[in-house]
Design an enzyme around this catalytic site. Structure first.
Site, mmCIF file in Angstrom:
data_model
loop_
_atom_site.group_PDB
_atom_site.id
_atom_site.type_symbol
_atom_site.label_atom_id
_atom_site.label_comp_id
_atom_site.label_asym_id
_atom_site.label_seq_id
_atom_site.Cartn_x
_atom_site.Cartn_y
_atom_site.Cartn_z
ATOM 1 N N ALA A 129 -9.266 0.797 9.937
ATOM 2 C CA ALA A 129 -9.771 1.317 8.650
ATOM 3 C C ALA A 129 -8.632 1.827 7.785
ATOM 4 O O ALA A 129 -8.084 2.897 8.039
ATOM 5 C CB ALA A 129 -10.787 2.421 8.914
ATOM 6 N N GLU A 132 -10.097 2.214 1.129
ATOM 7 C CA GLU A 132 -11.033 3.256 0.684
ATOM 8 C C GLU A 132 -11.675 2.810 -0.625
ATOM 9 O O GLU A 132 -11.168 1.911 -1.293
ATOM 10 C CB GLU A 132 -10.267 4.566 0.470
ATOM 11 C CG GLU A 132 -9.626 5.049 1.757
ATOM 12 C CD GLU A 132 -9.044 6.446 1.667
ATOM 13 O OE1 GLU A 132 -9.051 7.049 0.562
ATOM 14 O OE2 GLU A 132 -8.584 6.932 2.724
ATOM 15 N N ALA A 135 -8.902 2.839 -3.089
ATOM 16 C CA ALA A 135 -7.562 2.337 -2.737
ATOM 17 C C ALA A 135 -7.624 1.175 -1.764
ATOM 18 O O ALA A 135 -8.032 1.340 -0.610
ATOM 19 C CB ALA A 135 -6.728 3.463 -2.118
ATOM 20 N N GLU A 248 -1.085 -9.888 11.225
ATOM 21 C CA GLU A 248 -2.319 -9.910 10.420
ATOM 22 C C GLU A 248 -2.330 -11.092 9.463
ATOM 23 O O GLU A 248 -3.332 -11.778 9.309
ATOM 24 C CB GLU A 248 -2.386 -8.647 9.564
ATOM 25 C CG GLU A 248 -3.211 -7.558 10.175
ATOM 26 C CD GLU A 248 -3.228 -6.339 9.287
ATOM 27 O OE1 GLU A 248 -3.436 -6.454 8.064
ATOM 28 O OE2 GLU A 248 -3.005 -5.242 9.824
ATOM 29 N N ARG A 249 -1.200 -11.310 8.834
ATOM 30 C CA ARG A 249 -1.124 -12.396 7.846
ATOM 31 C C ARG A 249 -1.166 -13.753 8.525
ATOM 32 O O ARG A 249 -1.847 -14.669 8.054
ATOM 33 C CB ARG A 249 0.146 -12.229 6.995
ATOM 34 C CG ARG A 249 0.068 -10.987 6.135
ATOM 35 C CD ARG A 249 1.358 -10.668 5.425
ATOM 36 N NE ARG A 249 1.207 -9.401 4.711
ATOM 37 C CZ ARG A 249 2.201 -8.672 4.236
ATOM 38 N NH1 ARG A 249 3.449 -9.075 4.384
ATOM 39 N NH2 ARG A 249 1.959 -7.538 3.610
ATOM 40 N N LEU A 343 -18.490 -33.546 -1.047
ATOM 41 C CA LEU A 343 -18.853 -34.816 -0.403
ATOM 42 C C LEU A 343 -20.116 -34.700 0.461
ATOM 43 O O LEU A 343 -20.677 -35.717 0.853
ATOM 44 C CB LEU A 343 -17.678 -35.356 0.437
ATOM 45 C CG LEU A 343 -16.520 -35.932 -0.384
ATOM 46 C CD1 LEU A 343 -15.463 -36.520 0.551
ATOM 47 C CD2 LEU A 343 -16.969 -36.989 -1.379
ATOM 48 N N ASN A 372 -4.072 -12.396 -2.314
ATOM 49 C CA ASN A 372 -3.028 -13.407 -2.493
ATOM 50 C C ASN A 372 -2.076 -13.049 -3.638
ATOM 51 O O ASN A 372 -0.917 -13.469 -3.640
ATOM 52 C CB ASN A 372 -3.658 -14.789 -2.673
ATOM 53 C CG ASN A 372 -4.146 -15.341 -1.335
ATOM 54 O OD1 ASN A 372 -4.144 -14.626 -0.327
ATOM 55 N ND2 ASN A 372 -4.553 -16.603 -1.311
HETATM 56 C C1 LIG Z 1 -15.221 -8.866 3.985
HETATM 57 C C2 LIG Z 1 -14.090 -7.909 3.895
HETATM 58 C C3 LIG Z 1 -13.532 -7.407 5.065
HETATM 59 C C4 LIG Z 1 -12.511 -6.465 5.005
HETATM 60 N N1 LIG Z 1 -12.029 -5.917 6.168
HETATM 61 C C5 LIG Z 1 -11.188 -4.859 6.094
HETATM 62 C C6 LIG Z 1 -10.823 -4.128 7.279
HETATM 63 O O1 LIG Z 1 -11.234 -4.476 8.393
HETATM 64 N N2 LIG Z 1 -10.025 -3.037 7.134
HETATM 65 C C7 LIG Z 1 -9.555 -2.619 5.932
HETATM 66 O O2 LIG Z 1 -8.852 -1.615 5.879
HETATM 67 N N3 LIG Z 1 -9.853 -3.304 4.788
HETATM 68 C C8 LIG Z 1 -10.673 -4.393 4.852
HETATM 69 N N4 LIG Z 1 -11.015 -5.074 3.700
HETATM 70 C C9 LIG Z 1 -10.469 -4.626 2.436
HETATM 71 C C10 LIG Z 1 -9.480 -5.604 1.812
HETATM 72 O O3 LIG Z 1 -8.295 -5.647 2.541
HETATM 73 C C11 LIG Z 1 -9.300 -5.167 0.342
HETATM 74 O O4 LIG Z 1 -10.512 -5.458 -0.323
HETATM 75 C C12 LIG Z 1 -8.135 -5.873 -0.330
HETATM 76 O O5 LIG Z 1 -6.914 -5.449 0.212
HETATM 77 C C13 LIG Z 1 -8.125 -5.642 -1.848
HETATM 78 O O6 LIG Z 1 -8.276 -4.284 -2.157
HETATM 79 P P1 LIG Z 1 -9.357 -3.848 -3.249
HETATM 80 O O7 LIG Z 1 -10.655 -4.439 -2.859
HETATM 81 O O8 LIG Z 1 -9.290 -2.384 -3.411
HETATM 82 O O9 LIG Z 1 -8.900 -4.562 -4.592
HETATM 83 P P2 LIG Z 1 -7.879 -3.955 -5.673
HETATM 84 O O10 LIG Z 1 -6.658 -3.439 -5.020
HETATM 85 O O11 LIG Z 1 -8.634 -3.037 -6.578
HETATM 86 O O12 LIG Z 1 -7.503 -5.287 -6.492
HETATM 87 C C14 LIG Z 1 -8.338 -5.873 -7.510
HETATM 88 C C15 LIG Z 1 -7.594 -7.068 -8.100
HETATM 89 O O13 LIG Z 1 -6.363 -6.617 -8.685
HETATM 90 C C16 LIG Z 1 -5.278 -7.340 -8.144
HETATM 91 N N5 LIG Z 1 -4.106 -6.472 -8.002
HETATM 92 C C17 LIG Z 1 -4.040 -5.225 -7.473
HETATM 93 N N6 LIG Z 1 -2.778 -4.778 -7.502
HETATM 94 C C18 LIG Z 1 -2.015 -5.765 -8.044
HETATM 95 C C19 LIG Z 1 -0.620 -5.904 -8.344
HETATM 96 N N7 LIG Z 1 0.272 -4.953 -8.039
HETATM 97 N N8 LIG Z 1 -0.204 -7.059 -8.914
HETATM 98 C C20 LIG Z 1 -1.088 -8.051 -9.203
HETATM 99 N N9 LIG Z 1 -2.415 -7.965 -8.951
HETATM 100 C C21 LIG Z 1 -2.870 -6.837 -8.372
HETATM 101 C C22 LIG Z 1 -5.764 -7.796 -6.762
HETATM 102 O O14 LIG Z 1 -5.030 -8.917 -6.302
HETATM 103 C C23 LIG Z 1 -7.212 -8.120 -7.041
HETATM 104 O O15 LIG Z 1 -7.315 -9.397 -7.607
HETATM 105 C C24 LIG Z 1 -11.997 -6.056 3.742
HETATM 106 C C25 LIG Z 1 -12.545 -6.590 2.571
HETATM 107 C C26 LIG Z 1 -13.581 -7.492 2.632
HETATM 108 C C27 LIG Z 1 -14.168 -8.014 1.351
#
Ligand SMILES: Cc1cc2nc3c(=O)[nH]c(=O)nc-3n(C[C@H](O)[C@H](O)[C@H](O)COP(=O)(O)OP(=O)(O)OC[C@H]3O[C@@H](n4cnc5c(N)ncnc54)[C@H](O)[C@@H]3O)c2cc1C
Length: 387
Positions: A129, A132, A135, A248-249, A343, A372
């Site tokens: 986890a 948030e 964040a 992870e990646r 397809l 990404n």
């Molecule tokens: C199904 C699912 C499973 C998940 N599992 C886990 C888990 O097990 N543990 C965990 O901790 N998290 C988990 N996550 C969370 C996931 O890692 C985050 O949703 C992800 O890292 C993006 O964070 P955010 O949703 O807050 O988007 P944000 O950070 O708010 O980003 C929103 C958009 O802004 C873009 N953006 C943000 N900053 C920049 C920047 N500096 N430059 C350019 N573009 C930017 C992002 O690429 C995105 O397109 C999960 C999410 C999903 C949907």
């Protein structure tokens, strides 16, 4: 193109995984996981018994002791995803790639002894986890705090989007133990199911991975004993997260390649079987051109992924190289799946068909594990010489 990174041990292990898939993965099971929004514990225990989870757990703690050889995990991904069970592959991935490594590589001896044997059997399900509500990409913006008290910490805050969050027994939780956002202001603590003030919250409804739970978690004055601080050292959380980034990646890249391979195979089979205008779908030139593109992309994907798997095994896959793998593989995966859905015609949109489920699952590969955009930022910054 024939792949050559697997030796006879990997192929013997593949037989084991195939046998597990034959016994435990079928339409009925997939429908049940999707309806329940989670993989049932019996399946996780069966996976533990078959020896296909807990792969990196050292043998002395009851695991397979495969540590850095992610090829075994790649085999699991390939076989489970090919069976149309992306959610099960996801559940295995969280256990083996996101939770277990923090104990194997960074846990104290006491933490390893306490948790790893039961993580290898599936009795203890783990989660990680970090994210948030406020964040995600900007992890240093987290607000969950762990305040030092006599004998441990008191944790307050909330997490969201946590994979396996509803079913987890043990959550590796990223918390603030210091002021500001310097790397040493963060720690990782183990929060256990049943600790007072820890609530698993609600399961989130997703477009894909319907059979694998994703949940909100909340912590209200949760007392966490000192021995649950990962590695026994405060202020190491950010560095510990960084240490697991290549894995992870890579794991998301591998899952992406496995899904692209499966999509290609399903599409070839489907277009050979279905007819229109008195011909098989594959006999239309457009179908053959599309399939040729899909097949070539899949070959290129494996060539890149296989190189990364070997680099990881040798301890040479950097976080930046792994970021390239993650974003490139998941974008190729998306292209291949989209072409495969097309397809399949209307059936490609029906979630009874594995290609439709895999397409929906694939969408999040470009979002989680670091979006990404963030992956490109990491790669671009390194090239530009910026920290
Ligand atoms: C199904 C699912 C499973 C998940 N599992 C886990 C888990 O097990 N543990 C965990 O901790 N998290 C988990 N996550 C969370 C996931 O890692 C985050 O949703 C992800 O890292 C993006 O964070 P955010 O949703 O807050 O988007 P944000 O950070 O708010 O980003 C929103 C958009 O802004 C873009 N953006 C943000 N900053 C920049 C920047 N500096 N430059 C350019 N573009 C930017 C992002 O690429 C995105 O397109 C999960 C999410 C999903 C949907």
């Amino acid at each position: 193109m024939e792949r050559d990174i697997y030796d006879e041990d990997h192929e013997a292990f593949r037989d084991l995984v195939k046998d597990f898939v034959k016994r435990h993965v079928n339409n009925e099971a997939i429908e049940k996981w999707n309806a329940d929004g989670e993989v049932d514990r019996a399946t996780m225990l069966a996976a533990g018994e078959a020896g296909i989870i807990g792969l990196s757990v050292p043998e002395e703690f009851g695991g397979a002791g495969m540590l850095q050889d992610y090829r075994f995990r790649a085999v699991v991904n390939e076989e489970v995803i090919a069976a149309g069970a992306g959610s099960l592959a996801g559940a295995f991935g969280i256990q083996d790639d996101l939770a277990v490594p923090y104990l194997v590589h960074m846990g104290t001896q006491e933490q390893k002894e306490k948790w790893l044997p039961r993580m290898a059997t599936g009795e203890v399900i783990g989660a990680l986890a970090m994210t948030e509500p406020g964040a995600g990409s900007d992890l240093r913006g987290i607000k969950t705090t762990a305040k030092k008290v006599d004998g441990g910490y008191v944790v307050n805050g909330a997490k969201t989007f946590i994979s396996s969050g509803a079913t987890a027994d043990l959550v590796v939780t990223f918390v603030k133990t210091g002021e500001g956002n310097r790397p040493d202001a963060f720690s990782l603590v183990l929060i256990e199911n049943g600790m007072e003030g820890f609530d698993h919250g609600k399961k989130l409804h997703k477009m894909g991975f319907q059979g694998h739970d994703t949940a909100e978690l909340s912590f209200s004055d949760v007392f966490v004993p000192e021995e649950n601080l990962i590695g026994g050292k405060e202020g190491m959380g950010f560095i510990q997260l960084m240490m697991n980034l290549p894995l992870e990646r890579l794991s998301i890249g591998v899952a992406g390649a496995a899904a692209a391979q499966a999509a290609l195979d399903w599409t070839v089979a489907y277009t050979k079987d279905r007819e229109a205008f008195g011909e098989r779908i594959i006999d239309f030139q457009n179908s053959r051109f599309t399939i040729a593109d899909m097949a070539t992309t899949v070959d290129a994907l494996w060539a890149y992924i296989d190189r990364a798997l070997l680099a990881y095994k040798d301890g040479k896959l950097s976080a930046e190289e792994a970021a390239k793998v993650k974003f490139w593989a998941t974008e190729r995966e998306w292209e291949v799946l989209d072409a495969g859905v097309q397809l399949h015609g209307g059936y490609g949109y029906i979630t009874e068909y594995p290609i439709a489920r895999a397409f929906l699952d694939a969408r999040v590969h470009r979002i989680y594990g670091g979006t990404n955009e963030i992956m490109r930022e990491i790669v671009g910054r390194q090239i530009a010489g910026k920290r």
